[in-house]
Design a protein around this motif. Structure first.
Motif, PDB file in Angstrom:
ATOM      1  N   GLN A  13       0.812  -1.215   0.000  1.00  0.00           N
ATOM      2  CA  GLN A  13       0.000   0.000   0.000  1.00  0.00           C
ATOM      3  C   GLN A  13       0.842   1.259   0.000  1.00  0.00           C
ATOM      4  OE1 GLN A  13      -2.095   1.340   3.561  1.00  0.00           O
ATOM      5  NE2 GLN A  13      -1.063  -0.244   4.754  1.00  0.00           N
ATOM      6  N   TYR A  14       0.227   2.323  -0.484  1.00  0.00           N
ATOM      7  CA  TYR A  14       0.799   3.665  -0.438  1.00  0.00           C
ATOM      8  C   TYR A  14      -0.082   4.430   0.545  1.00  0.00           C
ATOM      9  CZ  TYR A  14       2.599   8.145  -2.272  1.00  0.00           C
ATOM     10  OH  TYR A  14       3.195   9.381  -2.423  1.00  0.00           O
ATOM     11  N   LYS A  15       0.458   4.732   1.721  1.00  0.00           N
ATOM     12  CA  LYS A  15      -0.300   5.448   2.757  1.00  0.00           C
ATOM     13  C   LYS A  15      -0.058   6.945   2.588  1.00  0.00           C
ATOM     14  CE  LYS A  15      -2.730   5.901   6.556  1.00  0.00           C
ATOM     15  NZ  LYS A  15      -2.359   5.479   7.893  1.00  0.00           N
ATOM     16  N   LYS A  57       6.094  11.272 -10.359  1.00  0.00           N
ATOM     17  CA  LYS A  57       6.679  12.317  -9.509  1.00  0.00           C
ATOM     18  C   LYS A  57       6.288  12.132  -8.049  1.00  0.00           C
ATOM     19  CE  LYS A  57       6.378  17.372  -9.051  1.00  0.00           C
ATOM     20  NZ  LYS A  57       5.802  18.582  -9.688  1.00  0.00           N
ATOM     21  N   TYR A  58       5.051  11.680  -7.804  1.00  0.00           N
ATOM     22  CA  TYR A  58       4.569  11.528  -6.435  1.00  0.00           C
ATOM     23  C   TYR A  58       4.653  10.086  -5.922  1.00  0.00           C
ATOM     24  CZ  TYR A  58       3.069  16.352  -6.519  1.00  0.00           C
ATOM     25  OH  TYR A  58       3.059  17.732  -6.565  1.00  0.00           O
ATOM     26  N   GLY A  59       5.357   9.225  -6.650  1.00  0.00           N
ATOM     27  CA  GLY A  59       5.659   7.891  -6.150  1.00  0.00           C
ATOM     28  C   GLY A  59       4.600   6.822  -6.334  1.00  0.00           C
ATOM     29  N   PHE A  60       3.593   7.077  -7.180  1.00  0.00           N
ATOM     30  CA  PHE A  60       2.551   6.075  -7.390  1.00  0.00           C
ATOM     31  C   PHE A  60       2.965   4.987  -8.384  1.00  0.00           C
ATOM     32  CE2 PHE A  60       0.141   9.710  -5.823  1.00  0.00           C
ATOM     33  CZ  PHE A  60      -0.699   9.103  -4.896  1.00  0.00           C
ATOM     34  N   THR A  81      -4.053   2.292  -2.521  1.00  0.00           N
ATOM     35  CA  THR A  81      -3.749   3.550  -1.849  1.00  0.00           C
ATOM     36  C   THR A  81      -4.647   3.679  -0.626  1.00  0.00           C
ATOM     37  OG1 THR A  81      -3.271   4.551  -3.998  1.00  0.00           O
ATOM     38  CG2 THR A  81      -3.613   6.055  -2.154  1.00  0.00           C
ATOM     39  N   SER A  82      -4.099   4.151   0.480  1.00  0.00           N
ATOM     40  CA  SER A  82      -4.903   4.365   1.682  1.00  0.00           C
ATOM     41  C   SER A  82      -4.566   5.731   2.271  1.00  0.00           C
ATOM     42  CB  SER A  82      -4.650   3.249   2.711  1.00  0.00           C
ATOM     43  OG  SER A  82      -3.327   3.332   3.203  1.00  0.00           O
ATOM     44  N   TRP A  83      -5.454   6.208   3.117  1.00  0.00           N
ATOM     45  CA  TRP A  83      -5.233   7.479   3.803  1.00  0.00           C
ATOM     46  C   TRP A  83      -6.059   7.493   5.074  1.00  0.00           C
ATOM     47  CZ3 TRP A  83      -7.745   6.769  -0.759  1.00  0.00           C
ATOM     48  CH2 TRP A  83      -9.122   6.999  -0.772  1.00  0.00           C
ATOM     49  N   ASP A  84      -5.671   8.336   6.007  1.00  0.00           N
ATOM     50  CA  ASP A  84      -6.392   8.506   7.254  1.00  0.00           C
ATOM     51  C   ASP A  84      -7.334   9.692   7.080  1.00  0.00           C
ATOM     52  OD1 ASP A  84      -7.233   9.301   9.830  1.00  0.00           O
ATOM     53  OD2 ASP A  84      -5.438   8.450  10.751  1.00  0.00           O
TER      54      ASP A  84
END
Length: 199
Positions: free
Chosen positions: A4-6, A59-62, A84-87
């Protein structure tokens, strides 16, 4: 590929929430490495447009260049993470963060609509048609119950994915889970006194 990309930065979440970028990233995750031209044909955009948005995702690492698969002069890109995840609580602490969370939720809903629109029952056997589609429920639950539901769904998805990984009938399937509280003014009236007609 990493799991995952947090995301903890609202600006980064807004980058991936762009309608074309979220589609490109989704295709790289589901279909594997591709060039800008290949992706452009899939989404109906020019390779120049897809190249620009792929560079932003890079550029943003995805995403990253695929070192194992070169295609002449054109770069082949691959996703760096499975999801992708986020808080949402953390990001919603600022106006920019609240806006980014709302936009990405809307992009997710658009993706569901796009996939539903692309599904043609005539293209699939009856057993697939029977199990495809969506259902919805309006329940009265506290946040703890929604968390429990989410955790149990995630657990079941992982279990089924592992159990049926080698099944010859298995196909790539998109599974959605979503839950949103309803504003009181959006709720349907509960009885005749509130305006419901039970005739």
């Amino acid at each position: 590929m990493e799991e995952q990309y947090k995301i903890s930065d609202a600006q980064v979440l807004k980058v991936v929430a762009h309608p074309l970028r979220v589609r490109l990233l989704g295709l790289l995750r589901s279909d594997g490495a591709a060039t800008a031209s290949e992706l452009g044909r899939k989404v109906g955009e020019s390779s120049g447009s897809t190249s620009y948005h792929l560079r932003e995702l890079f550029k943003y690492g995805f995403i990253e260049e695929d070192p194992d698969r070169r295609d002449g002069r054109e770069r082949r890109w691959r996703a760096r993470h499975r999801y992708t995840s986020w808080d949402a609580v953390e990001l919603s602490g600022t106006e920019e963060g609240r806006e980014a969370v709302k936009v990405v939720h809307l992009r997710q809903a658009e993706m569901v609509g796009r996939l539903m629109e692309a599904f043609d029952p005539g293209d699939w056997a009856d057993d697939w048609v029977e199990v495809s589609g969506m259902s919805d429920h309006v329940l009265s639950l506290p946040p703890a119950a929604v968390r429990e539901l989410k955790d149990r769904v995630e657990e079941l998805v992982g279990e089924l994915s592992t159990r049926y990984a080698a099944d010859p009938a298995a196909r790539q399937v998109t599974v959605w889970f979503g839950a949103m509280p309803r504003n009181r003014e959006d709720a349907m009236p509960r009885n005749r006194e509130e305006g419901r007609d039970d005739r």
